[in-house]
Enzyme design. Structure first.
Site, mmCIF file in Angstrom:
data_model
loop_
_atom_site.group_PDB
_atom_site.id
_atom_site.type_symbol
_atom_site.label_atom_id
_atom_site.label_comp_id
_atom_site.label_asym_id
_atom_site.label_seq_id
_atom_site.Cartn_x
_atom_site.Cartn_y
_atom_site.Cartn_z
ATOM 1 N N HIS A 27 -15.725 18.664 -44.420
ATOM 2 C CA HIS A 27 -16.199 17.679 -43.438
ATOM 3 C C HIS A 27 -17.221 18.325 -42.506
ATOM 4 O O HIS A 27 -17.513 17.801 -41.437
ATOM 5 C CB HIS A 27 -15.007 17.143 -42.645
ATOM 6 N N HIS A 43 -19.281 19.040 -37.572
ATOM 7 C CA HIS A 43 -19.226 17.572 -37.481
ATOM 8 C C HIS A 43 -20.503 16.988 -36.876
ATOM 9 O O HIS A 43 -20.482 16.059 -36.083
ATOM 10 C CB HIS A 43 -17.996 17.114 -36.684
ATOM 11 N N HIS A 84 -7.193 8.491 -40.363
ATOM 12 C CA HIS A 84 -7.368 9.685 -39.535
ATOM 13 C C HIS A 84 -6.004 10.290 -39.226
ATOM 14 O O HIS A 84 -5.101 9.584 -38.757
ATOM 15 C CB HIS A 84 -8.127 9.335 -38.251
ATOM 16 N N ASP A 123 -9.282 12.126 -42.597
ATOM 17 C CA ASP A 123 -10.274 12.921 -41.884
ATOM 18 C C ASP A 123 -9.617 13.535 -40.656
ATOM 19 O O ASP A 123 -8.794 12.882 -39.991
ATOM 20 C CB ASP A 123 -11.456 12.058 -41.441
#
Length: 261
Positions: free
Chosen positions: A125, A129, A224, A74
């Site tokens: 994504h 966000h 991440h 991510d």
């Protein structure tokens, strides 16, 4: 007076209950995705089962009969780590999925194009966000995904793969169904660790202590790409997983029925 057979009565109640479950399956509980590890080396349990998620076009785990890992990252912003991560993935010939937000694609077009050129999946994504579980309006929800699609198309000249990861892992059944209606598969995870706080990065030893004993067949690993620790340990981490007999597959293989069509 004829006596009622209690066994037949119980069987009738059970049959009715099963019929209700088939017609009205239990809802996926809303919340934040989390995991419970009971046995080292075995898949964890999540807030929803694989079967419950599958009805909404979602998954958190792959084929548990095979020593395969689905590696995902991510990225809400760039922290100088992605190029090194891509170098390591190329060295090991490992396919990964990068779930990106609008800010990342706008500011790091070259890295996004490199991801695509080197065979990785770029997933959605969302544009901003947000906590998507608070977007009950279909148009507002869709805009978060379609705006990112348009930006990705502008940067790469390609259509975005239809894989979605809810920001912060926050979801609801309605969200999953809205993503499904847009053609998306939602990808949760079955292994992650606290790697996102850049003011308190884990040591390599702390990272390995979480990522090695908890790896399991069919693991969907969330890392991440902002993490300096991840960039530093990735080469050794992949080497250790490979030595344990694991191979790597793209997230598309989490949904084999769709791939077969």
């Amino acid at each position: 007076m004829r006596k009622r057979n209690p066994w037949l009565a119980g069987a009738a109640v059970l049959a009715l209950a099963l019929l209700i479950l088939v017609q009205f399956p239990p809802a996926v509980a809303a919340g934040s995705w989390g995991l419970s590890f009971q046995t080292e080396g075995m898949p964890p349990s999540g807030p929803a089962s694989q079967a419950e998620l599958a009805r909404c076009g979602a998954a958190f785990l792959g084929d548990t009969s095979k020593k395969v890992i689905y590696l995902t990252f991510d990225a809400g912003y760039e922290n100088g780590c992605t190029a090194k991560i891509l170098d390591v993935l190329k060295k090991h010939q490992v396919p990964a999925a990068f779930f990106l937000v609008g800010n990342y694609i706008e500011k790091n077009a070259d890295l996004v194009r490199r991801m695509v050129e080197e065979g990785h999946t770029v997933g959605n994504h969302t544009m901003h966000h947000y906590d998507m579980s608070k977007l009950s309006d279909k148009e507002a929800f869709a805009k978060e995904l379609t705006d990112l699609e348009a930006l990705y198309r502008e940067v790469t000249g390609q259509e975005m793969a239809k894989f979605y990861r809810p920001p912060q892992g926050i979801y609801s059944q309605k969200n999953l169904e809205m993503a499904q209606a847009l053609g998306y598969k939602t990808v949760f995870w079955s292994l992650a660790y606290v790697d996102w706080n850049n003011n308190d990065q884990p040591t390599a030893e702390q990272a390995f202590a979480k990522l090695l004993p908890r790896i399991h067949n069919g693991a969907v690993v969330l890392l991440h790409s902002t993490s300096q620790t991840n960039a530093e340990i990735l080469d050794e981490l992949l080497t250790k997983w490979e030595a344990a007999g694991y191979t790597f597959a793209p997230v598309a293989e989490l949904f084999p029925a769709e791939n077969a069509q």
